[in-house]
Design an enzyme around this catalytic site. Sequence first.
Site, PDB file in Angstrom:
ATOM      1  N   GLU A  55       0.816  -1.203   0.000  1.00 49.28           N
ATOM      2  CA  GLU A  55       0.000   0.000   0.000  1.00 49.28           C
ATOM      3  C   GLU A  55       0.858   1.266   0.000  1.00 49.28           C
ATOM      4  O   GLU A  55       0.587   2.226  -0.725  1.00 49.28           O
ATOM      5  CB  GLU A  55      -0.938   0.003   1.217  1.00 49.28           C
ATOM      6  CG  GLU A  55      -1.907  -1.166   1.259  1.00 49.28           C
ATOM      7  CD  GLU A  55      -1.375  -2.363   2.012  1.00 49.28           C
ATOM      8  OE1 GLU A  55      -2.178  -3.093   2.617  1.00 49.28           O
ATOM      9  OE2 GLU A  55      -0.137  -2.585   1.991  1.00 49.28           O
ATOM     10  N   CYS A  90      -0.379   0.137   7.556  1.00 48.15           N
ATOM     11  CA  CYS A  90      -0.796   0.572   6.215  1.00 48.15           C
ATOM     12  C   CYS A  90      -2.190   1.193   6.242  1.00 48.15           C
ATOM     13  O   CYS A  90      -2.497   2.066   5.417  1.00 48.15           O
ATOM     14  CB  CYS A  90      -0.770  -0.610   5.253  1.00 48.15           C
ATOM     15  SG  CYS A  90       0.896  -1.203   4.918  1.00 48.15           S
ATOM     16  N   ALA A 160      10.247 -36.489  -8.363  1.00 48.01           N
ATOM     17  CA  ALA A 160      10.211 -36.734  -9.806  1.00 48.01           C
ATOM     18  C   ALA A 160      10.296 -38.235 -10.025  1.00 48.01           C
ATOM     19  O   ALA A 160      11.143 -38.908  -9.430  1.00 48.01           O
ATOM     20  CB  ALA A 160      11.376 -36.020 -10.498  1.00 48.01           C
ATOM     21  N   THR A 202      19.823 -38.520   1.564  1.00 51.68           N
ATOM     22  CA  THR A 202      19.998 -37.818   0.291  1.00 51.68           C
ATOM     23  C   THR A 202      21.330 -37.087   0.258  1.00 51.68           C
ATOM     24  O   THR A 202      22.016 -37.058  -0.774  1.00 51.68           O
ATOM     25  CB  THR A 202      18.844 -36.824   0.078  1.00 51.68           C
ATOM     26  OG1 THR A 202      17.618 -37.548  -0.012  1.00 51.68           O
ATOM     27  CG2 THR A 202      19.050 -36.012  -1.183  1.00 51.68           C
ATOM     28  N   ASP A 206      23.733 -38.183  -2.735  1.00 57.26           N
ATOM     29  CA  ASP A 206      23.813 -37.264  -3.876  1.00 57.26           C
ATOM     30  C   ASP A 206      24.695 -36.051  -3.640  1.00 57.26           C
ATOM     31  O   ASP A 206      25.051 -35.367  -4.602  1.00 57.26           O
ATOM     32  CB  ASP A 206      22.401 -36.770  -4.242  1.00 57.26           C
ATOM     33  CG  ASP A 206      21.467 -37.904  -4.622  1.00 57.26           C
ATOM     34  OD1 ASP A 206      21.970 -38.966  -5.052  1.00 57.26           O
ATOM     35  OD2 ASP A 206      20.240 -37.740  -4.487  1.00 57.26           O
ATOM     36  N   SER A 228      19.564 -37.392  12.330  1.00 58.26           N
ATOM     37  CA  SER A 228      19.371 -37.759  13.733  1.00 58.26           C
ATOM     38  C   SER A 228      20.677 -37.855  14.510  1.00 58.26           C
ATOM     39  O   SER A 228      20.781 -37.394  15.647  1.00 58.26           O
ATOM     40  CB  SER A 228      18.615 -39.090  13.834  1.00 58.26           C
ATOM     41  OG  SER A 228      17.294 -38.945  13.382  1.00 58.26           O
TER      42      SER A 228
END
Length: 366
Positions: A55, A90, A160, A202, A206, A228
């Site tokens: 605003e 505002c 994916a 992961t 990777d 963990s």
Amino acid sequence: MEILNDIDGMRLALEWAARGLYTTSPNPRIGCVIVRDGQVIGAGVTQAAGQDHAEVQALANAAARGNDVRGATAYVTLEPCNHHGRTPPCSDALVRAGLGRVVAAMTDPNPLVAGQGLAKLEAAGIAVTTGVLADEAYEMNIGFFSRMQRGKPWVRMKTAASLDGMTALHNGQSQWITGPEARADGHAWRARACAILTGIGTVKADDPQLNVRAIETPRQPRRIVVDSRLDISLDARILQGGGTWIVAAVANPEKEAQLRALGAEVILLPNAAGKVDLAALMLELGRRQCNEVHVEAGTRLNGSLIREGCVDELLVYLAPTLLGDAQGMFALPALTDLKQQRTLQFHQVQQVGEDLRILARFAQRN
């Protein structure tokens, strides 16, 4: 463009709000346009935290263009705030400017506002209308609503897979199942999140950077690793640049000190089984003002998050290919009755390049 009605005005305000998709957190993404006689005379979007809200930006834009806003209509995608935070209210700015009417898509879920901003406008003689394109405004700020109403972020899990639901071969090979368009689209979803969450599995398999690279973004989301036992290597790429949060269940003062020296923070949240308490983690992320959390993890953590009721939405990219016997998307226990199945609703289905993008939502939980 000419604004013929309230739908037109709010649609344009939402377009302005989208300009803050990657920048406004932890504040909501808000757009504001000021209209007189069907013409836009000022427009703005909420800036980064601590800077002007939409605003104020729109009023300043109108003034810079030499436009008088007295008696004009302001279209705002969320109720104007009515409290002093990092910036003044505002609602006060709109009253001082002498607006004639304010159209807000929705009331603010923040208990510090919650209708008070609109009430102040009405008390000042400004006509108020709400509920215009409310669904679209909610989607724009779904994470902010989640944090205000539930105390935790909106959690979106991305994966994916092949058409038969496989994410990697048993030898770990997974790059690339989907095409470049889907991968870039996935980075856009990363960019809008406050944080990207993964698991130690992961990271070990990777060694991902887990940042936004395929699209331009003015800021990188926080990176979070569920680990963990603090098994993470000090050379892991996800630690580069600092700021990573490592969520553990077992204290290790020496390793914690080494991680702090790399700019990481260790958060201890053990459950009774000696693992990370995932439900408590979501509340902690809400406390830390995370609106949206984007999960890119392996099948085990994916399954654990779903079992614990920590996931709101699945973002699934399906490639037109079959992998056969391979690794699946989620490690979930076998069912003995179809009544035990977890049901979702398709929210959006769209082709991206040669792949299919599916947004599917679980039933809302508290």
